[in-house]
Design an enzyme around this catalytic site. Sequence first.
Site, PDB file in Angstrom:
ATOM      1  N   GLY A   1      51.854 -21.192 -23.382  1.00  0.00           N
ATOM      2  CA  GLY A   1      52.998 -21.844 -24.025  1.00  0.00           C
ATOM      3  C   GLY A   1      54.245 -21.887 -23.163  1.00  0.00           C
ATOM      4  O   GLY A   1      55.314 -22.316 -23.622  1.00  0.00           O
TER       5      GLY A   1
ATOM      6  N   ARG B   1      37.816 -20.912 -18.350  1.00  0.00           N
ATOM      7  CA  ARG B   1      37.573 -19.465 -18.436  1.00  0.00           C
ATOM      8  C   ARG B   1      37.167 -19.114 -19.858  1.00  0.00           C
ATOM      9  O   ARG B   1      37.162 -19.966 -20.733  1.00  0.00           O
ATOM     10  CB  ARG B   1      38.872 -18.722 -18.110  1.00  0.00           C
TER      11      ARG B   1
HETATM   12  P1  ADP Z   1      44.220 -18.819 -24.956  1.00  0.00           P
HETATM   13  O1  ADP Z   1      43.913 -20.089 -25.630  1.00  0.00           O
HETATM   14  O2  ADP Z   1      43.019 -18.141 -24.385  1.00  0.00           O
HETATM   15  O3  ADP Z   1      45.114 -17.951 -25.740  1.00  0.00           O
HETATM   16  P2  ADP Z   1      46.505 -19.005 -23.278  1.00  0.00           P
HETATM   17  O4  ADP Z   1      46.867 -20.123 -22.383  1.00  0.00           O
HETATM   18  O5  ADP Z   1      47.358 -18.743 -24.471  1.00  0.00           O
HETATM   19  O6  ADP Z   1      45.031 -19.290 -23.708  1.00  0.00           O
HETATM   20  O7  ADP Z   1      46.436 -17.691 -22.393  1.00  0.00           O
HETATM   21  C1  ADP Z   1      45.525 -16.661 -22.628  1.00  0.00           C
HETATM   22  C2  ADP Z   1      46.088 -15.371 -22.151  1.00  0.00           C
HETATM   23  O8  ADP Z   1      46.375 -15.497 -20.786  1.00  0.00           O
HETATM   24  C3  ADP Z   1      47.375 -14.969 -22.829  1.00  0.00           C
HETATM   25  O9  ADP Z   1      47.168 -14.199 -23.977  1.00  0.00           O
HETATM   26  C4  ADP Z   1      48.005 -14.158 -21.722  1.00  0.00           C
HETATM   27  O10 ADP Z   1      47.465 -12.865 -21.689  1.00  0.00           O
HETATM   28  C5  ADP Z   1      47.552 -14.835 -20.488  1.00  0.00           C
HETATM   29  N1  ADP Z   1      48.530 -15.786 -19.961  1.00  0.00           N
HETATM   30  C6  ADP Z   1      48.373 -17.113 -19.814  1.00  0.00           C
HETATM   31  N2  ADP Z   1      49.449 -17.657 -19.259  1.00  0.00           N
HETATM   32  C7  ADP Z   1      50.328 -16.661 -19.057  1.00  0.00           C
HETATM   33  C8  ADP Z   1      51.647 -16.576 -18.521  1.00  0.00           C
HETATM   34  N3  ADP Z   1      52.297 -17.611 -18.100  1.00  0.00           N
HETATM   35  N4  ADP Z   1      52.260 -15.387 -18.477  1.00  0.00           N
HETATM   36  C9  ADP Z   1      51.621 -14.303 -18.920  1.00  0.00           C
HETATM   37  N5  ADP Z   1      50.384 -14.308 -19.429  1.00  0.00           N
HETATM   38  C10 ADP Z   1      49.744 -15.462 -19.502  1.00  0.00           C
HETATM   39  P1  ADP Z   2      49.131 -23.908 -22.744  1.00  0.00           P
HETATM   40  O1  ADP Z   2      48.500 -24.051 -21.414  1.00  0.00           O
HETATM   41  O2  ADP Z   2      50.418 -23.199 -22.702  1.00  0.00           O
HETATM   42  O3  ADP Z   2      48.154 -23.386 -23.769  1.00  0.00           O
HETATM   43  P2  ADP Z   2      48.815 -26.530 -24.014  1.00  0.00           P
HETATM   44  O4  ADP Z   2      48.884 -27.813 -23.279  1.00  0.00           O
HETATM   45  O5  ADP Z   2      47.474 -26.093 -24.437  1.00  0.00           O
HETATM   46  O6  ADP Z   2      49.532 -25.407 -23.146  1.00  0.00           O
HETATM   47  O7  ADP Z   2      49.775 -26.621 -25.287  1.00  0.00           O
HETATM   48  C1  ADP Z   2      50.077 -25.494 -26.071  1.00  0.00           C
HETATM   49  C2  ADP Z   2      50.354 -25.923 -27.515  1.00  0.00           C
HETATM   50  O8  ADP Z   2      51.424 -26.858 -27.571  1.00  0.00           O
HETATM   51  C3  ADP Z   2      49.184 -26.624 -28.167  1.00  0.00           C
HETATM   52  O9  ADP Z   2      48.305 -25.726 -28.767  1.00  0.00           O
HETATM   53  C4  ADP Z   2      49.870 -27.518 -29.192  1.00  0.00           C
HETATM   54  O10 ADP Z   2      50.185 -26.757 -30.336  1.00  0.00           O
HETATM   55  C5  ADP Z   2      51.147 -27.885 -28.517  1.00  0.00           C
HETATM   56  N1  ADP Z   2      51.046 -29.190 -27.818  1.00  0.00           N
HETATM   57  C6  ADP Z   2      50.621 -29.422 -26.572  1.00  0.00           C
HETATM   58  N2  ADP Z   2      50.691 -30.729 -26.249  1.00  0.00           N
HETATM   59  C7  ADP Z   2      51.180 -31.355 -27.338  1.00  0.00           C
HETATM   60  C8  ADP Z   2      51.545 -32.716 -27.644  1.00  0.00           C
HETATM   61  N3  ADP Z   2      51.424 -33.709 -26.760  1.00  0.00           N
HETATM   62  N4  ADP Z   2      52.054 -32.970 -28.875  1.00  0.00           N
HETATM   63  C9  ADP Z   2      52.217 -31.991 -29.775  1.00  0.00           C
HETATM   64  N5  ADP Z   2      51.933 -30.706 -29.550  1.00  0.00           N
HETATM   65  C10 ADP Z   2      51.421 -30.382 -28.345  1.00  0.00           C
END
Ligand code: ADP
Ligand code: ADP
Length: 464
Positions: free
Chosen positions: A165, A292
């Site tokens: 996020g 992953r």
């Molecule tokens: P998931 O869908 O598996 O939750 P996330 O993108 O939320 O995918 O990331 C999974 C885990 O990876 C997080 O709970 C965190 O531990 C780690 N992670 C991912 N991005 C970051 C970041 N920018 N900084 C710290 N931890 C991260």
């Molecule tokens: P991250 O790598 O941090 O997980 P994502 O691209 O998966 O990033 O986006 C994280 C969250 O943000 C999604 O689970 C969704 O809730 C919201 N999101 C991402 N892209 C969009 C979009 N184009 N419009 C609305 N919500 C979005």
Amino acid sequence: MFKRILIANRGEIAVRIIRACRELGIETVAVYSTADASALHVQLATKAVCIGPAKAAQSYLNQTAILTAAVESGCEAIHPGYGFLSENYEFADLCAQCGLKFIGPSGDVIRKMGNKTAARELMIKAGVPVVPGSDGVIESAEEALKVAERIGYPVLLKASAGGGGRGMRRVFSPEELPATFASAQAEAVACFGNGEMYLEKLVLSPRHIEFQIMADQQGHVVHLGERDCSIQRKNQKLMEESPSKALSPELRQAMGRDAVKAAQSCGYEGAGTIEFVLDPDGNYYFIEMNTRIQVEHPVTEMVTGQDLVKEQIRVAAGLPLSFTQEDVKLNGHAIEVRINAEDPARNFAPMPGKTEFVHFPGGCGVRVDSALYNGYELSPFYDSMVAKLIVHAPTRLAAIRRMRRVLEEFIVEGYPTGAELAHLILYHPDYLKGDYNTSFIENNLDEVLSWMEKGAPLADEEER
Ligand code: ADP
Ligand code: ADP
Ligand code: MG
């Protein structure tokens, strides 16, 4: 099959991987920072190697130290878990150069799919729907203004290297765009060392629906159904369930087919997740691929009966997938709640501390993935997630009731967690109906927090 694997991670996922290895008869080498000397994964592994100080950059992200530990301890493969080096293509390449099997796709595939703008382009070519947005990377706020004008506000600024996020900002008008661009980019540089930004249309009231896929070296790609991860805070998931109330069998089939197509288009290998947003009209759009194992993989394991981590290891060893698409049946309903050491009433601020006491729930249809134990001191250096509580039951309502019971049984003392908030969410009429989107917490937090004093509203008729 491998004889010995190094686990380049910590916390509950390291423990999860050790469990799979034990059942496969594989020895494990844990790595740890000085802050983690007494962590559970260190105690459970066959052998453990200290790789550096508390700061992740010097330990869990220290590629040389990890590769050296793997080679010197006679490992044949490295499991990266999630977070840390799991989506780092340089690390995957280096493993290969050291004669170690990286348990996941090749560095080339991560290069293509781990970068969000590159993945978008690949999906457009493969015919998978993506959110309308910029053609590749946006160089400046001026360029962002032009693209936003073309696709229309509101828009979402996103970091190509983003995750968890971070590096993401909503923009509702041209006036706020330049300053927001600068702050999102600064966060992306700080978190990922990469300031590449792009822009997407902000899909309104979307659900986050993701598909689990598994692929082997023989070219078979199978999907294992979806997870609905719309209960989020700060764009991070808090509660996940499978199957999703929002998918008809037809929509599931169409999205599953596109998820498989996405994995096939890049020559994928191992476990992966294709994330989509689904709008209220049933249109879905690819947002990213996680190359992953995912935090929330247990809900898929509960409904499919497959062990995804074992399957990752089997596939990495060159074995074909142990099941076909026809073998995958979604059985019953599973829900996961992530327990973080944080204060929901203070914007979910992380609150690490010493675990004075912990008691895990148990009983029928319950699974707990955690590295906590009595007396364990949480380190402020790492993720605030301390446990995942997972339930499985024949129906969604039975799973909800089971999860309420599980959260009532769970005790942790020493720091606040989101357990009570999750418990109350399970009484919310919209959650019960399955009628929620990614703004659920934002829109309902105050109401649900107010129930902490006066109690949740009485359960509705459907429940009795
Ligand atoms: P998931 O869908 O598996 O939750 P996330 O993108 O939320 O995918 O990331 C999974 C885990 O990876 C997080 O709970 C965190 O531990 C780690 N992670 C991912 N991005 C970051 C970041 N920018 N900084 C710290 N931890 C991260
Ligand atoms: P991250 O790598 O941090 O997980 P994502 O691209 O998966 O990033 O986006 C994280 C969250 O943000 C999604 O689970 C969704 O809730 C919201 N999101 C991402 N892209 C969009 C979009 N184009 N419009 C609305 N919500 C979005
Ligand atoms: Mg994501």
